[in-house]
Scaffold this active site. Structure first.
Site, PDB file in Angstrom:
ATOM      1  N   GLU A 119      10.425 -37.485  18.463  1.00 25.48           N
ATOM      2  CA  GLU A 119      10.735 -36.053  18.461  1.00 25.48           C
ATOM      3  C   GLU A 119      12.227 -35.793  18.241  1.00 25.48           C
ATOM      4  O   GLU A 119      12.602 -34.913  17.470  1.00 25.48           O
ATOM      5  CB  GLU A 119      10.280 -35.442  19.794  1.00 25.48           C
ATOM      6  CG  GLU A 119      10.626 -33.968  19.943  1.00 25.48           C
ATOM      7  CD  GLU A 119      10.119 -33.360  21.251  1.00 25.48           C
ATOM      8  OE1 GLU A 119       9.465 -34.069  22.046  1.00 25.48           O
ATOM      9  OE2 GLU A 119      10.369 -32.161  21.462  1.00 25.48           O
ATOM     10  N   LYS A 170       0.448 -32.108  33.747  1.00 24.39           N
ATOM     11  CA  LYS A 170       1.724 -31.402  33.589  1.00 24.39           C
ATOM     12  C   LYS A 170       1.501 -30.040  34.234  1.00 24.39           C
ATOM     13  O   LYS A 170       0.667 -29.261  33.761  1.00 24.39           O
ATOM     14  CB  LYS A 170       2.045 -31.260  32.102  1.00 24.39           C
ATOM     15  CG  LYS A 170       3.225 -30.345  31.780  1.00 24.39           C
ATOM     16  CD  LYS A 170       3.537 -30.374  30.280  1.00 24.39           C
ATOM     17  CE  LYS A 170       4.641 -29.398  29.894  1.00 24.39           C
ATOM     18  NZ  LYS A 170       4.982 -29.468  28.462  1.00 24.39           N
ATOM     19  N   LYS A 230      10.213 -38.936  33.242  1.00 20.74           N
ATOM     20  CA  LYS A 230      10.812 -39.264  31.944  1.00 20.74           C
ATOM     21  C   LYS A 230      12.049 -40.130  32.164  1.00 20.74           C
ATOM     22  O   LYS A 230      12.734 -39.993  33.178  1.00 20.74           O
ATOM     23  CB  LYS A 230      11.207 -37.989  31.197  1.00 20.74           C
ATOM     24  CG  LYS A 230      10.011 -37.233  30.630  1.00 20.74           C
ATOM     25  CD  LYS A 230      10.434 -36.113  29.680  1.00 20.74           C
ATOM     26  CE  LYS A 230       9.196 -35.359  29.200  1.00 20.74           C
ATOM     27  NZ  LYS A 230       9.499 -34.294  28.233  1.00 20.74           N
ATOM     28  N   GLU A 240       0.993 -32.544  18.969  1.00 17.50           N
ATOM     29  CA  GLU A 240       2.297 -32.021  19.369  1.00 17.50           C
ATOM     30  C   GLU A 240       3.326 -33.144  19.250  1.00 17.50           C
ATOM     31  O   GLU A 240       3.130 -34.244  19.765  1.00 17.50           O
ATOM     32  CB  GLU A 240       2.227 -31.487  20.808  1.00 17.50           C
ATOM     33  CG  GLU A 240       3.544 -30.898  21.267  1.00 17.50           C
ATOM     34  CD  GLU A 240       3.398 -29.860  22.382  1.00 17.50           C
ATOM     35  OE1 GLU A 240       2.273 -29.417  22.672  1.00 17.50           O
ATOM     36  OE2 GLU A 240       4.445 -29.486  22.944  1.00 17.50           O
ATOM     37  N   ARG A 241       4.392 -32.853  18.540  1.00 21.59           N
ATOM     38  CA  ARG A 241       5.450 -33.850  18.268  1.00 21.59           C
ATOM     39  C   ARG A 241       4.887 -35.082  17.552  1.00 21.59           C
ATOM     40  O   ARG A 241       5.369 -36.202  17.766  1.00 21.59           O
ATOM     41  CB  ARG A 241       6.167 -34.268  19.550  1.00 21.59           C
ATOM     42  CG  ARG A 241       6.625 -33.116  20.410  1.00 21.59           C
ATOM     43  CD  ARG A 241       7.369 -32.060  19.651  1.00 21.59           C
ATOM     44  NE  ARG A 241       7.735 -30.921  20.478  1.00 21.59           N
ATOM     45  CZ  ARG A 241       8.323 -29.834  19.980  1.00 21.59           C
ATOM     46  NH1 ARG A 241       8.582 -29.727  18.685  1.00 21.59           N
ATOM     47  NH2 ARG A 241       8.634 -28.837  20.772  1.00 21.59           N
ATOM     48  N   GLU A 284       7.057 -25.596  31.441  1.00 22.51           N
ATOM     49  CA  GLU A 284       6.925 -25.018  30.094  1.00 22.51           C
ATOM     50  C   GLU A 284       5.642 -24.202  29.961  1.00 22.51           C
ATOM     51  O   GLU A 284       4.887 -24.347  29.000  1.00 22.51           O
ATOM     52  CB  GLU A 284       6.977 -26.128  29.043  1.00 22.51           C
ATOM     53  CG  GLU A 284       8.298 -26.872  29.064  1.00 22.51           C
ATOM     54  CD  GLU A 284       8.469 -27.896  27.940  1.00 22.51           C
ATOM     55  OE1 GLU A 284       7.464 -28.450  27.487  1.00 22.51           O
ATOM     56  OE2 GLU A 284       9.624 -28.100  27.534  1.00 22.51           O
ATOM     57  N   ASP A 308      15.345 -34.657  28.418  1.00 24.78           N
ATOM     58  CA  ASP A 308      14.118 -34.680  27.611  1.00 24.78           C
ATOM     59  C   ASP A 308      14.221 -35.648  26.434  1.00 24.78           C
ATOM     60  O   ASP A 308      14.331 -35.196  25.292  1.00 24.78           O
ATOM     61  CB  ASP A 308      13.830 -33.260  27.092  1.00 24.78           C
ATOM     62  CG  ASP A 308      12.425 -33.138  26.547  1.00 24.78           C
ATOM     63  OD1 ASP A 308      11.663 -34.102  26.677  1.00 24.78           O
ATOM     64  OD2 ASP A 308      12.092 -32.064  26.006  1.00 24.78           O
TER      65      ASP A 308
HETATM   66  C1  GCV Z   1       4.094 -31.772  25.559  1.00 26.37           C
HETATM   67  C2  GCV Z   1       9.339 -31.523  25.319  1.00 26.37           C
HETATM   68  C3  GCV Z   1       8.576 -31.341  24.054  1.00 26.37           C
HETATM   69  C4  GCV Z   1       7.241 -30.660  24.292  1.00 26.37           C
HETATM   70  C5  GCV Z   1       6.462 -31.484  25.334  1.00 26.37           C
HETATM   71  C6  GCV Z   1       7.308 -31.564  26.592  1.00 26.37           C
HETATM   72  C7  GCV Z   1       6.651 -32.399  27.672  1.00 26.37           C
HETATM   73  O1  GCV Z   1       9.779 -30.298  25.803  1.00 26.37           O
HETATM   74  O2  GCV Z   1       9.341 -30.608  23.141  1.00 26.37           O
HETATM   75  O3  GCV Z   1       6.550 -30.596  23.083  1.00 26.37           O
HETATM   76  O4  GCV Z   1       5.219 -30.923  25.605  1.00 26.37           O
HETATM   77  O5  GCV Z   1       8.543 -32.155  26.294  1.00 26.37           O
HETATM   78  O6  GCV Z   1       7.034 -33.538  27.804  1.00 26.37           O
HETATM   79  O7  GCV Z   1       5.782 -31.908  28.367  1.00 26.37           O
END
Ligand code: GCV
Length: 719
Positions: free
Chosen positions: A412, A307, A379, A187-188, A311, A384
């Site tokens: 990303e 997490k 973060k 992912e990313r 999302e 983001d």
């Molecule tokens: C792992 C952003 C990214 C997602 C990522 C998310 C996160 O939204 O686009 O791909 O998911 O951050 O940090 O959990």
């Protein structure tokens, strides 16, 4: 004839088999022969062999790295010495090494080593003509780190008399988070597929896993999660634990502890539980059993990274419990083994009036309610990983819970793997930001460095940019971000310039023209990207889903806070998000001193202006220009910066090997095109509101807004 053909085939084979030497695989651990004859002679004089004190897998790793490195740099064989002699490099823990020193001369004093387990010293001591070089620590892993330090100094052509170090890490957990799925899709990720070949593990131990561990150890990275935070419960099952055990065994000598991402609903998915409620006794017992099982495979298992309720990920809120309930349940399961829970604060839900505020709203009330072995990972910014964000208000607001910084190394939102962006200045901008936590001056770094309890850890995490591409990171310069993250995690006070210089000397060469040119390119690169993507505090105006390219007009997604228009709020009056008291008042989440810096649109640091203010197109900027003019200038300057960077790089054609030179040249070509695309698309779109012209002296967009709106990238990577 046949012989001739055979000969040319053989030559070709030899060429091919050596042609990998400058494809980036070796990262900054290239150990090429020193090209300064005098210095080379001096190295050869002063280093005659290696003496190992003690026996430990990390000391063995140090030894093999030293042999590899020194034989490369000095272009001669390095023997393992049976006993120390002049010119020896002695490596070992101080307890094991000191008796050997004393045997040489009773007048030698015990080397003074840092108290921190991973700290080390590198010292030269006089002995006969060529002296001795000592690399020592209280721990074997400290010795390994010290060995890498010496090799770094030698690769950077440091004279023998300057070979010295006395180092301790600033933070305990220096962690990479891989967002790698069990399918190997990252992912990313923009550098191929995941390094971990789950299908052939545990039996096939790809030598690359060791090279990965070496690279991390060379920086002091000491913890990794190898799976995505959007977690798959299967990773907790026996077949995967066996695979993970193989990885953990490879990583251990390099001082790297494995953590796992935990899917909160795992008891339901793996064992048909009806609930994953963290207060349910059966659920608690399930996690304890699972944790005990993991420790049987990985005795030094670090713990879980979670997490939750973000999302679409399951979490305690599914059962009307809060983050502390969820984290504490897992914390109790790992506590008997000395494990930790890293609980992410990246949460947002559509109910709040401003996504900016949500992490604070959910986590601030829970401060003080987490178990001692819980760390909350925040973060760097409130939204983001945007090209530029103000620091997350949580850093100034949480005082009873250890906070871990989360940076995103994978690009990303920074041009993915085709843009050259050196992230150290961005990381440092956040670490050095003043929070006024508890009313006292305290930077973000001070907050994360603070040890809240004697047993609490401190730490920093970076979302990895590594994949199975031959050069690991897709863009060769992505390596510099892995490098910079690791070096800053070890010593956040290093300057971005010095880290860049170290990296360039080891990755390319020590020629002053190379060092100066590449360093200059790197140092300006982040600011240039901000200019051509999101100047003056714009954020989150990229493509939907894949996040590739500009989409400031984006307004079609189901949730408002997924749409670019939610973030820039452009209208006929002006642009920007009003987060002052007359808007969402997100600024109130900062300490009064910080708020004061940003709450007035006339005095607000202009790099954050549109993060906090909705200002008119005519708003007068500090330069005296209108906001529209300034915005236009920034976009144009960003493109110009890119063009300059291309010219600078092209000047290095004779200084860099063709393979890596061409790789970077082609990518800079893409970056320039994309900078123009960002500039044109954004300005044409914002112009529909400002109704103001792009000054005639600028090159005018060669495409229409409709053209940019029509672009689609269904298979852009990393999504
Ligand atoms: C792992 C952003 C990214 C997602 C990522 C998310 C996160 O939204 O686009 O791909 O998911 O951050 O940090 O959990």
């Amino acid at each position: 004839m046949f012989k001739k053909t055979l000969l040319s085939v053989l030559i070709l084979f030899v060429l091919l088999s050596t042609s990998h030497s400058e494809d980036g695989y070796e990262l900054w651990l290239r150990y090429k022969k020193c090209d300064q004859p005098q210095l080379l002679a001096s190295y050869r004089n002063h280093f005659s062999g290696i003496f190992l004190a003690g026996n430990h897998p990390s000391i063995d790793a140090a030894f093999s790295e030293m042999v590899h490195g020194l034989s490369g740099i000095m272009d001669k064989n390095i023997p393992l010495l049976k006993s120390p002699q002049e010119g020896a490099i002695l490596i070992g823990t101080v307890t094991e090494l000191f008796p050997h020193l004393q045997k040489l001369s009773p007048s030698f004093k015990r080397p003074v080593v840092p108290q921190k387990k991973e700290g080390y010293v590198v010292v030269r001591i006089p002995y006969k003509q060529h002296g001795l070089t000592i690399i020592t620590s209280t721990s074997p892993v400290g010795v390994l780190y010290g060995s890498f330090h010496l090799l770094r100094l030698l690769q950077s052509q440091t004279p023998v008399e300057k070979l010295a170090a006395n180092e301790s890490p600033a933070l305990d957990l220096r962690m990479l988070n891989h967002w790698d799925n069990l399918t190997r899709h990252v992912e990313r990720g923009y550098a191929g597929i995941a390094l971990w070949n789950w299908h052939t593990l545990p039996d096939y131990k790809d030598p690359r896993y060791t090279d990965y561990a070496r690279a991390n150890a060379s920086l002091g990275i000491n913890a990794v999660t190898v799976t995505n935070v959007n977690a798959n419960a299967l990773v907790l099952t026996k077949p995967y634990l066996e695979k993970l055990q193989a990885l953990a065994d490879i990583f251990r000598p390099y001082g790297i502890r494995l953590f796992l991402t935990a899917r909160f609903s795992a008891p339901i998915e793996l064992d048909k539980f009806k609930t994953a409620d963290p207060l349910d006794e059966g659920v608690k017992a399930w996690w304890k059993r699972k944790t005990d099982e993991i420790y049987q495979y990985i005795p030094d298992f670090g713990g879980f990274l979670v997490k939750a309720n973000s999302e679409g990920q399951p979490g305690p809120q599914n059962y009307k419990r809060n983050h502390a309930d969820g984290a504490n349940m897992l914390a109790d399961a790992v506590a008997p083994h000395g494990g930790n829970i890293v609980w992410r604060a990246f949460v947002y839900n559509p109910e709040s009036d401003d996504r900016f505020k949500q992490a604070y709203e959910e986590f601030k009330p829970l401060d003080g309610q987490f178990r001692n072995n819980v760390l909350v990972q925040v973060k760097n910014g409130p939204i983001d990983f945007q090209p530029r964000e103000p620091f997350s208000p949580l850093f100034g607001a949480i005082s009873k819970t250890p906070l871990i910084m989360e940076f995103q190394i994978t690009q990303e939102y920074l041009g993915q793997a085709t843009h050259l962006v050196y992230q150290a200045p961005m990381f440092k901008e956040v670490l050095n930001a003043e929070t006024f936590s508890n009313g006292k001056p305290a930077t973000v770094l001070n907050v994360i460095e603070q040890r809240l309890r004697p047993d609490a850890l401190t730490g920093i995490a970076g979302v990895a940019n590594i994949g199975n591409d031959r050069n690991w990171t897709g863009h060769l310069f992505g390596q510099a971000n892995w490098y910079a993250f690791g070096r800053l995690a070890w010593n956040p006070n290093l300057s971005s310039e010095s880290i860049a210089e170290e990296w360039i000397r080891q990755t390319f060469n020590n020629h002053p023209v190379t060092v100066q040119t590449v360093q200059k390119m790197m140092m300006g690169s982040h600011e240039s990207l901000v200019r051509y993507m999101t100047p003056l505090g714009l954020a989150h105006i990229m493509g939907n889903g894949h996040h590739y390219g500009p989409l400031p007009w984006g307004n079609t997604l189901g949730r408002p806070d997924w749409n670019p228009v939610y973030y820039h709020r452009a209208d006929s009056f002006g642009i920007g998000f009003n987060r002052t008291a007359t808007g969402t008042n997100a600024l109130a989440q900062y300490a009064p001193e910080v708020r004061k810096q940003w709450e007035d649109s006339n005095s607000c640091d202009e790099k954050y202006l549109l993060w906090f203010h909705h200002v008119s197109w005519q708003h007068k900027m500090k330069s005296g220009k209108t906001l529209w003019q300034e915005l236009t200038d920034h976009y144009y300057q960003g493109v110009n910066d890119m063009r300059k960077m291309k010219v600078e790089w092209s000047g290095l054609v004779k200084k860099i090997d063709p393979e890596r030179f061409n790789h970077v040249s082609m990518l800079l070509g893409i970056q320039e095109k994309e900078a123009v695309w960002w500039r044109n698309a954004c300005l044409l779109y914002f112009q529909t509101f400002s109704k103001m012209p792009i000054p005639a002296h600028y090159e005018q967009p060669d495409q229409t807004l409709e053209y940019y709106k029509s672009l689609r990238f269904p298979y852009a990577p990393g999504n």
